[in-house]
Design a protein around this motif. Structure first.
Motif, PDB file in Angstrom:
ATOM      1  N   TYR A  94       0.806  -1.222   0.000  1.00 11.87           N
ATOM      2  CA  TYR A  94       0.000   0.000   0.000  1.00 11.87           C
ATOM      3  C   TYR A  94       0.840   1.275   0.000  1.00 11.87           C
ATOM      4  CZ  TYR A  94      -3.487  -3.456   1.374  1.00 11.87           C
ATOM      5  OH  TYR A  94      -4.276  -4.581   1.429  1.00 11.87           O
ATOM      6  N   GLY A  95       2.151   1.166   0.036  1.00 10.58           N
ATOM      7  CA  GLY A  95       3.010   2.341   0.008  1.00 10.58           C
ATOM      8  C   GLY A  95       3.807   2.432  -1.274  1.00 10.58           C
ATOM      9  N   ALA A  96       4.162   3.660  -1.666  1.00 10.76           N
ATOM     10  CA  ALA A  96       5.019   3.885  -2.829  1.00 10.76           C
ATOM     11  C   ALA A  96       6.479   3.606  -2.478  1.00 10.76           C
ATOM     12  CB  ALA A  96       4.873   5.325  -3.307  1.00 10.76           C
ATOM     13  N   GLY A  97       7.308   3.438  -3.509  1.00  7.14           N
ATOM     14  CA  GLY A  97       8.744   3.393  -3.254  1.00  7.14           C
ATOM     15  C   GLY A  97       9.228   4.736  -2.735  1.00  7.14           C
ATOM     16  N   ILE A  98       8.912   5.801  -3.482  1.00 15.25           N
ATOM     17  CA  ILE A  98       9.153   7.183  -3.064  1.00 15.25           C
ATOM     18  C   ILE A  98       7.842   7.931  -3.233  1.00 15.25           C
ATOM     19  CG2 ILE A  98      10.401   9.329  -3.535  1.00 15.25           C
ATOM     20  CD1 ILE A  98      12.664   7.634  -4.718  1.00 15.25           C
ATOM     21  N   GLY A  99       7.315   8.511  -2.159  1.00 14.27           N
ATOM     22  CA  GLY A  99       6.074   9.270  -2.271  1.00 14.27           C
ATOM     23  C   GLY A  99       5.109   8.990  -1.146  1.00 14.27           C
ATOM     24  N   GLY A 100       3.881   8.598  -1.507  1.00 11.76           N
ATOM     25  CA  GLY A 100       2.804   8.514  -0.540  1.00 11.76           C
ATOM     26  C   GLY A 100       2.706   7.190   0.191  1.00 11.76           C
ATOM     27  N   ASP A 101       2.163   7.268   1.400  1.00 12.36           N
ATOM     28  CA  ASP A 101       1.844   6.068   2.158  1.00 12.36           C
ATOM     29  C   ASP A 101       0.448   5.596   1.764  1.00 12.36           C
ATOM     30  OD1 ASP A 101       0.293   8.035   3.313  1.00 12.36           O
ATOM     31  OD2 ASP A 101       0.993   7.706   5.358  1.00 12.36           O
ATOM     32  N   ASP A 102      -0.138   4.681   2.521  1.00  9.79           N
ATOM     33  CA  ASP A 102      -1.484   4.194   2.242  1.00  9.79           C
ATOM     34  C   ASP A 102      -2.457   5.366   2.171  1.00  9.79           C
ATOM     35  OD1 ASP A 102      -3.738   2.537   2.000  1.00  9.79           O
ATOM     36  OD2 ASP A 102      -3.937   2.330   4.173  1.00  9.79           O
ATOM     37  N   GLN A 103      -3.129   5.531   1.028  1.00 11.35           N
ATOM     38  CA  GLN A 103      -4.062   6.619   0.757  1.00 11.35           C
ATOM     39  C   GLN A 103      -3.381   7.989   0.754  1.00 11.35           C
ATOM     40  OE1 GLN A 103      -8.075   6.205   2.463  1.00 11.35           O
ATOM     41  NE2 GLN A 103      -7.432   4.236   3.333  1.00 11.35           N
ATOM     42  N   GLY A 104      -2.069   7.993   0.608  1.00 11.18           N
ATOM     43  CA  GLY A 104      -1.326   9.250   0.579  1.00 11.18           C
ATOM     44  C   GLY A 104      -0.895   9.619  -0.827  1.00 11.18           C
ATOM     45  N   ASN A 105      -1.013  10.905  -1.158  1.00  5.64           N
ATOM     46  CA  ASN A 105      -0.541  11.403  -2.439  1.00  5.64           C
ATOM     47  C   ASN A 105       0.981  11.521  -2.441  1.00  5.64           C
ATOM     48  OD1 ASN A 105      -3.230  11.801  -3.367  1.00  5.64           O
ATOM     49  ND2 ASN A 105      -3.317  13.767  -2.307  1.00  5.64           N
ATOM     50  N   GLY A 106       1.566  11.336  -3.615  1.00  7.06           N
ATOM     51  CA  GLY A 106       2.988  11.595  -3.803  1.00  7.06           C
ATOM     52  C   GLY A 106       3.126  12.756  -4.765  1.00  7.06           C
ATOM     53  N   LYS A 107       3.398  13.949  -4.257  1.00  9.70           N
ATOM     54  CA  LYS A 107       3.404  15.142  -5.101  1.00  9.70           C
ATOM     55  C   LYS A 107       4.572  16.047  -4.749  1.00  9.70           C
ATOM     56  CE  LYS A 107       0.251  17.700  -2.067  1.00  9.70           C
ATOM     57  NZ  LYS A 107      -1.023  18.452  -1.973  1.00  9.70           N
ATOM     58  N   ASN A 108       4.894  16.930  -5.710  1.00  8.97           N
ATOM     59  CA  ASN A 108       5.996  17.884  -5.534  1.00  8.97           C
ATOM     60  C   ASN A 108       7.303  17.158  -5.218  1.00  8.97           C
ATOM     61  OD1 ASN A 108       4.255  20.048  -5.974  1.00  8.97           O
ATOM     62  ND2 ASN A 108       3.786  20.271  -3.792  1.00  8.97           N
ATOM     63  N   ILE A 109       7.664  16.242  -6.111  1.00 11.04           N
ATOM     64  CA  ILE A 109       8.883  15.452  -5.967  1.00 11.04           C
ATOM     65  C   ILE A 109       9.783  15.738  -7.164  1.00 11.04           C
ATOM     66  CG2 ILE A 109       9.847  13.121  -5.873  1.00 11.04           C
ATOM     67  CD1 ILE A 109       7.125  12.220  -4.682  1.00 11.04           C
ATOM     68  N   THR A 110      11.046  16.098  -6.902  1.00 12.54           N
ATOM     69  CA  THR A 110      12.014  16.372  -7.961  1.00 12.54           C
ATOM     70  C   THR A 110      13.264  15.535  -7.735  1.00 12.54           C
ATOM     71  OG1 THR A 110      11.226  18.633  -8.334  1.00 12.54           O
ATOM     72  CG2 THR A 110      13.472  18.136  -9.030  1.00 12.54           C
ATOM     73  N   ILE A 111      13.750  14.914  -8.803  1.00 10.89           N
ATOM     74  CA  ILE A 111      14.995  14.145  -8.763  1.00 10.89           C
ATOM     75  C   ILE A 111      15.952  14.767  -9.770  1.00 10.89           C
ATOM     76  CG2 ILE A 111      16.067  11.903  -9.220  1.00 10.89           C
ATOM     77  CD1 ILE A 111      13.355  10.633  -8.392  1.00 10.89           C
ATOM     78  N   THR A 112      17.142  15.169  -9.298  1.00 11.11           N
ATOM     79  CA  THR A 112      18.116  15.802 -10.184  1.00 11.11           C
ATOM     80  C   THR A 112      19.334  14.932 -10.449  1.00 11.11           C
ATOM     81  OG1 THR A 112      19.325  16.912  -8.398  1.00 11.11           O
ATOM     82  CG2 THR A 112      17.410  18.065  -9.308  1.00 11.11           C
ATOM     83  N   GLY A 113      19.516  13.847  -9.692  1.00 13.08           N
ATOM     84  CA  GLY A 113      20.680  12.999  -9.899  1.00 13.08           C
ATOM     85  C   GLY A 113      20.634  11.780  -9.010  1.00 13.08           C
ATOM     86  N   GLY A 114      21.661  10.943  -9.165  1.00 10.08           N
ATOM     87  CA  GLY A 114      21.769   9.727  -8.378  1.00 10.08           C
ATOM     88  C   GLY A 114      21.288   8.511  -9.145  1.00 10.08           C
ATOM     89  N   GLU A 115      21.711   7.355  -8.658  1.00  6.39           N
ATOM     90  CA  GLU A 115      21.207   6.080  -9.176  1.00  6.39           C
ATOM     91  C   GLU A 115      20.097   5.633  -8.237  1.00  6.39           C
ATOM     92  OE1 GLU A 115      22.668   1.502 -10.103  1.00  6.39           O
ATOM     93  OE2 GLU A 115      24.166   3.096  -9.877  1.00  6.39           O
ATOM     94  N   ILE A 116      18.875   5.698  -8.720  1.00  5.56           N
ATOM     95  CA  ILE A 116      17.714   5.530  -7.852  1.00  5.56           C
ATOM     96  C   ILE A 116      16.854   4.373  -8.342  1.00  5.56           C
ATOM     97  CG2 ILE A 116      15.578   6.620  -7.056  1.00  5.56           C
ATOM     98  CD1 ILE A 116      17.101   9.287  -7.148  1.00  5.56           C
ATOM     99  N   THR A 117      16.570   3.453  -7.430  1.00  2.00           N
ATOM    100  CA  THR A 117      15.659   2.346  -7.701  1.00  2.00           C
ATOM    101  C   THR A 117      14.508   2.460  -6.711  1.00  2.00           C
ATOM    102  OG1 THR A 117      17.468   0.923  -8.443  1.00  2.00           O
ATOM    103  CG2 THR A 117      15.403  -0.151  -7.841  1.00  2.00           C
ATOM    104  N   ALA A 118      13.311   2.714  -7.227  1.00  2.00           N
ATOM    105  CA  ALA A 118      12.135   2.917  -6.377  1.00  2.00           C
ATOM    106  C   ALA A 118      11.080   1.878  -6.745  1.00  2.00           C
ATOM    107  CB  ALA A 118      11.582   4.323  -6.557  1.00  2.00           C
ATOM    108  N   THR A 119      10.697   1.064  -5.771  1.00  2.00           N
ATOM    109  CA  THR A 119       9.765  -0.032  -6.010  1.00  2.00           C
ATOM    110  C   THR A 119       8.587   0.088  -5.061  1.00  2.00           C
ATOM    111  OG1 THR A 119      11.623  -1.465  -6.640  1.00  2.00           O
ATOM    112  CG2 THR A 119       9.521  -2.538  -6.138  1.00  2.00           C
TER     113      THR A 119
END
Length: 253
Positions: A94-119
């Motif tokens: 029920y949770g995002a890799g990066i962003g919202g929890d259960d029933q939570g929005n994932g907004k206003n997120i910026t990624i400028t660099g890095g090696e990122i794996t989000a599941t």
């Protein structure tokens, strides 16, 4: 700087970052390895949070929580100014890799660099909304980003049953894969994907069953999708099943 002395061993200790209104909290995480029943890293408050990555950082959260859980009102920016940072963020069910929890929005997120794996966990986007959470105002300008949605969720965008709108990719190497019925980039299952703009970078997007590569999740719309500039794009719509047709490469689910 927040660092872990022995990062080869997991810790259940968590990190909470609070940003006051009209302020920015600048935090560097260096070689942390967290596996917890709550949120491994969470943000709060009304301000902005900047997270700089150093070394390899592994965040694994428990049920109902995002791996890196954004709860504050302002912008979350993930950077790698020294070009040595890696983030592996895995949400619980029920949770995002990066962003919202259960029933939570994932907004206003910026990624400028890095090696990122989000599941995302089951029902959560890789980057964006948790279960029943929208994924809006997500920007990627650099780095190597791999985002995979859980069942019913987008790789980048909406969680299960929700929308993924106002997503901008201007650089980096981005691979986004939707869970069943979700778009690669855009809406989760039965969620729209609108105002998606790609102006640069190398982007690969694949929808889950019935979902668009870029656009809508199952039975929903993909609108105002723009590809321009020097962007290179590889898209694949999700496969058909016994009830619904295949998703478009770009467009509707």
């Amino acid at each position: 700087m927040i660092t872990q002395r022995n990062s080869s061993a997991e810790t259940s200790n968590t990190i909470t970052i609070n940003a006051s209104e009209n302020a920015t909290a600048n935090v560097t995480i260096s070689n942390v390895n967290i596996d917890t029943s709550g949120a491994a890293v969470s943000t709060g408050g009304k301000g902005n949070v900047n997270i700089e990555l150093d070394g390899t950082n592994t965040l694994k959260s428990g049920r109902y929580h995002a791996g890196l859980e954004k709860s504050q009102d302002g912008k979350l920016t993930i950077t790698d100014e020294n070009a040595n940072g890696k983030l592996i963020a895995t949400g619980g069910d029920y949770g995002a890799g990066i962003g919202g929890d259960d029933q939570g929005n994932g907004k206003n997120i910026t990624i400028t660099g890095g090696e990122i794996t989000a599941t995302g966990g089951s029902h959560g986007a890789g980057i964006g909304g948790g279960y029943y959470g929208n994924g809006n105002d997500i920007t990627i300008t650099g780095g190597k980003v791999t985002a995979t949605g859980g069942n019913g969720a987008a790789g980048i965008g909406g969680g299960n049953y929700k929308d993924g709108n106002d997503i901008n990719i201007a650089g980096g190497k981005v691979t986004a894969t939707g869970g069943d019925y979700g778009a690669g980039i855009g809406g989760g299952n039965q969620g729209n994907g609108k105002n998606i703009t790609i102006t640069g970078g190398e982007v690969t997007a694949a929808g889950g069953t019935n979902g668009a590569g870029i656009g809508g999740g199952l039975r929903k719309e993909g609108e105002k999708i723009t590809v321009s500039g020097d962007a290179t794009l590889k898209v694949q719509g999700g496969l058909t099943d016994e009830w619904d047709g295949a998703g478009a490469g770009i467009g509707n689910g």
